[in-house]
Scaffold this active site. Sequence first.
Site, PDB file in Angstrom:
ATOM      1  N   HIS A  75      -6.926  -5.579  -1.754  1.00  0.00           N
ATOM      2  CA  HIS A  75      -5.827  -4.746  -1.265  1.00  0.00           C
ATOM      3  C   HIS A  75      -4.903  -5.592  -0.404  1.00  0.00           C
ATOM      4  CE1 HIS A  75      -3.967  -0.885  -0.830  1.00  0.00           C
ATOM      5  NE2 HIS A  75      -4.038  -0.905   0.486  1.00  0.00           N
TER       6      HIS A  75
ATOM      7  N   SER B 197       0.840  -1.178   0.000  1.00  0.00           N
ATOM      8  CA  SER B 197       0.000   0.000   0.000  1.00  0.00           C
ATOM      9  C   SER B 197       0.891   1.250   0.000  1.00  0.00           C
ATOM     10  CB  SER B 197      -0.959  -0.029   1.188  1.00  0.00           C
ATOM     11  OG  SER B 197      -1.971   0.923   1.040  1.00  0.00           O
TER      12      SER B 197
ATOM     13  N   ASP C 287      -8.682  -4.897  -6.119  1.00  0.00           N
ATOM     14  CA  ASP C 287      -8.352  -3.879  -5.126  1.00  0.00           C
ATOM     15  C   ASP C 287      -9.213  -2.629  -5.345  1.00  0.00           C
ATOM     16  OD1 ASP C 287      -7.191  -2.019  -3.424  1.00  0.00           O
ATOM     17  OD2 ASP C 287      -5.150  -2.680  -3.843  1.00  0.00           O
TER      18      ASP C 287
END
Length: 636
Positions: free
Chosen positions: A583, A464, A551
């Site tokens: 994600h 991320s 995602d």
Amino acid sequence: MSHGLIPRSHLFGNPYKFSGKISPDGLFLAWLAPLDGVLNVWIAPIDAIDRAEPVTKDTNRGIRTFEWANDGHHLVYMQDKEGDENFHIYAVDTETRAIRDLTPFDGVTAWIDRVSRTIRDRILVRINRRDPKFHDLYTVELASGDIALIQENFGVAAFVTDHHYNVHLAIRDLPSGEREVLRRVDGVWTPWITFATEDARVSHPLHLDTHARMLFLRDSRGRDKAGLTRVDLATGETALLAESDKADIFGVLCDLETREPIAYSVVHERLQYFALEAKLQADLDFLAAQDIGDWFLLSRTLDDRLWVIGAYSDTQPFIEYLFDRGTRSLRELHRVYPELDDAPLLPMRPLIIKSRDGLDLVTYLTLPGDVSAAAPGAAVLLVHGGPWARDSFGYHSLHQWLANRGYAVLSVNFRGSAGFGKAFINAGDGEWGRRMDDDLLDAVAWAIERRIADPQRIAIMGGSYGGYATLVGLTRNPDTYACGVDIVGPSNLETLVRTIPPYWESFRAPLTKAVGDPETEEGLRLLRERSPLFNADKIAKPLLIAHGANDPRVKQAEADQMVEALKERNIPVPYLLFPDEGHGCVRPENNIALFAIVENFLARHLGGLAEPIHADELKKSSLEIREGAEQLSLPQ
């Protein structure tokens, strides 16, 4: 296995049992454990754990979060489809095993908002069915699924309710960066408390007391570190209940009857608990004396006599216990990863590194067993996501995995990380790809200066925001790192902001304040300047990219466009795509495949140890290698 390597399946496979939750009456324990390799909810009498039976039978993604309803025989849990985060809420009757989808709406995200201790046949949920941008409040009856609108959302981030599901307050983030707490005055929602821009990211309401007369807040007004305050709803009088000069208030433990705070925790380098009531101090002292490491409350009975707690240390993965407050006794329920009991786990060292402009960067270092000051070795800078999150002390599977493979592992709470006060978190605004990256560079320089890291053998890796930091590291500092691993990281901040999920609309103002507003000329310039995509030609060291196809936060396009830009410049890049993930990877088969490839990628470019990639590790996963298979050591 050679070299004393801990098998990847032990580090990244399914837990044995975890997330123990005791029933409100204290008679049953529920937990998550594999059923035919997929995580499901199991239940057993508290005094006969060996009589456990599964009450769900998921065969795909697995269940990862659940709780008891206070009727005593329903459990509620959330589940999405292949990582799309369009969560449905389910209720399972533990007596009949009947499962009901309480929110059977396609393309909608539902969240459990509150499970009341007084209204036991219904729960409060948030659903964005009417408007994808905002969640309305509904009650849902557990037995029938009957749903009733409680509060329509008029453009706010959240509501504050009581145990009767009455709505008292609303929270709204303004385009200016301020945060408002609103209340109804003569039927009109009116601003009541305003947190200035500098306070907004760390200050917010927590909960009301039982009678809805007092509001408790995490509050940084008039101080740098967020304290715990109480506000009288009738008079507005504010009282400070607790604060720390080292870090924000982290967790708050409340009396179940009154909802008054009775203890709080603070996390600077390590977790600490503090009692607000003398009667709880004996419990905290007892647990502190048990040598179980840092602990967290997982669930409690309605009479508050029995607690289920999870505890761990840097070299001891989670163990869950039943704590009887009446007899002051502690009973081990289960070890979450028993296969690691005899593994050569390595200690984690908390430390503080000074940034070049004087900030204290709380950092965690795990060294391989054979490290020597006379011979600096390979190292991995492991960057956390968020960035409004933080690294903490304790068992960390990635730290243990990398250190076991021969790397020094460094995790840095760079500016913008959460928990260290408003000045520290706000120092990240406008500094993505600049001073936030400088903090990482300062940590790398620290490790080199102390002969921990060989300057020619340092990798940067993260997920991320950590994936973004990896791309920044390789484009902004092309000679610093030997290689990088980007997992679900954004490459283009403009497209990141423009494609956030609709239900993040209330979060748009804080996000654009941090990275730049694409609707303004200056903001667009900043977004493009700080986007690694537009500096792809500067990448000179090996890079591996991994992403989930579903995602919703960082779209697959963030990986696709970076890979395409590298291909246009004849820069090779392995690209791993997981079509059933969002994600980050959730299915253990996918995590094992991902880290098998990453492990061998790092060994190739840093010279560390590696367990060979086994063909079945890849076959059991959904992995698609979109680019660069020839650069990976894959079994035939």
